[in-house]
Design a protein around this motif. Sequence first.
Motif, PDB file in Angstrom:
ATOM      1  N   TYR A  30       0.812  -1.216   0.000  1.00 32.28           N
ATOM      2  CA  TYR A  30       0.000   0.000   0.000  1.00 32.28           C
ATOM      3  C   TYR A  30       0.846   1.267   0.000  1.00 32.28           C
ATOM      4  CZ  TYR A  30      -4.153  -2.807   0.584  1.00 32.28           C
ATOM      5  OH  TYR A  30      -5.165  -3.702   0.388  1.00 32.28           O
ATOM      6  N   VAL A  31       1.994   1.252   0.646  1.00 30.87           N
ATOM      7  CA  VAL A  31       2.875   2.429   0.617  1.00 30.87           C
ATOM      8  C   VAL A  31       3.297   2.725  -0.821  1.00 30.87           C
ATOM      9  CG1 VAL A  31       5.193   3.226   1.249  1.00 30.87           C
ATOM     10  CG2 VAL A  31       3.667   2.353   2.997  1.00 30.87           C
ATOM     11  N   ILE A  32       3.620   1.692  -1.564  1.00 33.58           N
ATOM     12  CA  ILE A  32       3.987   1.894  -2.974  1.00 33.58           C
ATOM     13  C   ILE A  32       2.806   2.488  -3.749  1.00 33.58           C
ATOM     14  CG2 ILE A  32       4.625   0.701  -5.110  1.00 33.58           C
ATOM     15  CD1 ILE A  32       6.220  -1.274  -3.291  1.00 33.58           C
ATOM     16  N   GLY A  33       1.621   1.960  -3.537  1.00 37.54           N
ATOM     17  CA  GLY A  33       0.432   2.485  -4.198  1.00 37.54           C
ATOM     18  C   GLY A  33       0.126   3.914  -3.797  1.00 37.54           C
ATOM     19  N   LEU A  34       0.305   4.236  -2.504  1.00 36.24           N
ATOM     20  CA  LEU A  34       0.053   5.598  -2.040  1.00 36.24           C
ATOM     21  C   LEU A  34       1.083   6.580  -2.593  1.00 36.24           C
ATOM     22  CD1 LEU A  34      -1.026   4.907   1.648  1.00 36.24           C
ATOM     23  CD2 LEU A  34      -2.477   5.668  -0.239  1.00 36.24           C
ATOM     24  N   ILE A  35       2.302   6.146  -2.768  1.00 39.87           N
ATOM     25  CA  ILE A  35       3.321   7.008  -3.379  1.00 39.87           C
ATOM     26  C   ILE A  35       2.937   7.332  -4.821  1.00 39.87           C
ATOM     27  CG2 ILE A  35       5.713   7.050  -4.228  1.00 39.87           C
ATOM     28  CD1 ILE A  35       6.470   5.551  -1.617  1.00 39.87           C
ATOM     29  N   ILE A  36       2.490   6.333  -5.543  1.00 40.34           N
ATOM     30  CA  ILE A  36       2.074   6.556  -6.934  1.00 40.34           C
ATOM     31  C   ILE A  36       0.852   7.470  -6.993  1.00 40.34           C
ATOM     32  CG2 ILE A  36       1.129   5.417  -8.989  1.00 40.34           C
ATOM     33  CD1 ILE A  36       2.934   2.993  -8.228  1.00 40.34           C
ATOM     34  N   THR A  37      -0.131   7.226  -6.118  1.00 39.85           N
ATOM     35  CA  THR A  37      -1.325   8.072  -6.086  1.00 39.85           C
ATOM     36  C   THR A  37      -0.977   9.494  -5.639  1.00 39.85           C
ATOM     37  OG1 THR A  37      -2.584   6.097  -5.496  1.00 39.85           O
ATOM     38  CG2 THR A  37      -3.706   8.198  -5.268  1.00 39.85           C
ATOM     39  N   GLY A  38      -0.080   9.616  -4.679  1.00 41.61           N
ATOM     40  CA  GLY A  38       0.384  10.943  -4.243  1.00 41.61           C
ATOM     41  C   GLY A  38       1.089  11.680  -5.372  1.00 41.61           C
ATOM     42  N   ALA A  39       1.857  10.948  -6.175  1.00 38.73           N
ATOM     43  CA  ALA A  39       2.514  11.564  -7.333  1.00 38.73           C
ATOM     44  C   ALA A  39       1.479  12.052  -8.341  1.00 38.73           C
ATOM     45  CB  ALA A  39       3.468  10.568  -7.986  1.00 38.73           C
ATOM     46  N   LEU A  40       0.388  11.334  -8.489  1.00 39.09           N
ATOM     47  CA  LEU A  40      -0.700  11.757  -9.370  1.00 39.09           C
ATOM     48  C   LEU A  40      -1.336  13.053  -8.861  1.00 39.09           C
ATOM     49  CD1 LEU A  40      -2.574  11.080 -11.803  1.00 39.09           C
ATOM     50  CD2 LEU A  40      -4.023   9.882 -10.157  1.00 39.09           C
ATOM     51  N   THR A  56     -10.699  14.322  -8.781  1.00 35.56           N
ATOM     52  CA  THR A  56     -10.619  12.876  -8.966  1.00 35.56           C
ATOM     53  C   THR A  56      -9.335  12.326  -8.347  1.00 35.56           C
ATOM     54  OG1 THR A  56     -11.891  13.034 -11.014  1.00 35.56           O
ATOM     55  CG2 THR A  56     -10.612  11.015 -10.673  1.00 35.56           C
ATOM     56  N   ALA A  57      -8.227  13.025  -8.537  1.00 35.48           N
ATOM     57  CA  ALA A  57      -6.952  12.577  -7.964  1.00 35.48           C
ATOM     58  C   ALA A  57      -7.014  12.585  -6.439  1.00 35.48           C
ATOM     59  CB  ALA A  57      -5.814  13.467  -8.458  1.00 35.48           C
ATOM     60  N   TYR A  58      -7.584  13.648  -5.862  1.00 34.57           N
ATOM     61  CA  TYR A  58      -7.739  13.697  -4.403  1.00 34.57           C
ATOM     62  C   TYR A  58      -8.676  12.594  -3.914  1.00 34.57           C
ATOM     63  CZ  TYR A  58      -5.264  18.119  -3.730  1.00 34.57           C
ATOM     64  OH  TYR A  58      -4.303  19.098  -3.656  1.00 34.57           O
ATOM     65  N   GLY A  59      -9.745  12.344  -4.656  1.00 39.97           N
ATOM     66  CA  GLY A  59     -10.673  11.270  -4.298  1.00 39.97           C
ATOM     67  C   GLY A  59      -9.999   9.909  -4.321  1.00 39.97           C
ATOM     68  N   ALA A  64      -7.707   5.329  -1.474  1.00 39.50           N
ATOM     69  CA  ALA A  64      -6.545   4.460  -1.262  1.00 39.50           C
ATOM     70  C   ALA A  64      -6.124   4.442   0.202  1.00 39.50           C
ATOM     71  CB  ALA A  64      -5.387   4.913  -2.148  1.00 39.50           C
ATOM     72  N   VAL A  65      -6.142   5.602   0.861  1.00 38.12           N
ATOM     73  CA  VAL A  65      -5.757   5.668   2.278  1.00 38.12           C
ATOM     74  C   VAL A  65      -6.756   4.904   3.136  1.00 38.12           C
ATOM     75  CG1 VAL A  65      -5.536   7.228   4.265  1.00 38.12           C
ATOM     76  CG2 VAL A  65      -4.437   7.812   2.110  1.00 38.12           C
TER      77      VAL A  65
END
Length: 168
Positions: A30-40, A56-59, A64-65
């Motif tokens: 999940y940390v990897i996924g959150l890093i990618i989503t945070g980059a978005l 949409t990106a914030y949503g 994800a969190v």
Amino acid sequence: MSEIETASPISGTLPVEARTVFRLSSAIFYVIGLIITGALVFAAVWFDWPGWLQATAYGLLAIAVIYSLVDIIVFQKWRQERFTYLVQPLEIRLHHGIITTHDVLIPMTKVQYVHAKQGPLLRKFGLQTITIGTAAGSHEIYAIEESFAKTLREQIAVYARIEEEDVV
């Protein structure tokens, strides 16, 4: 009846340490996924994307969190509590699942190999995963104590009459 058919069954659930291993491996994922989503989210703000794309990106980041926290805190505990196994002279039963439950019955005559594996997290907590292979696929008994895993693997091999070179 033979000695093997009258042997007592071996049953159990996963140890409490398995919950920690499941939580740590999920947290890494999940940390990897959150890093990618945070980059978005960062890209949406930095490049001044339209408002609906930023929302949409914030949503996506919020979803994800929330999902990662629920999975790490609740689902991994349930996963550990709801996994049971029973090794008998003629069959192996595996029962697992949270929403959809699986009750797998493996006849000993179908067992082709028994394999033990241990990654870095399992090694740190003194656990191993036993893989039971059949012609149709493989099944796992997750994260059991290392000393017990060796005994269980050898007992399955005896019940299935697997030659020594097939027990890895």
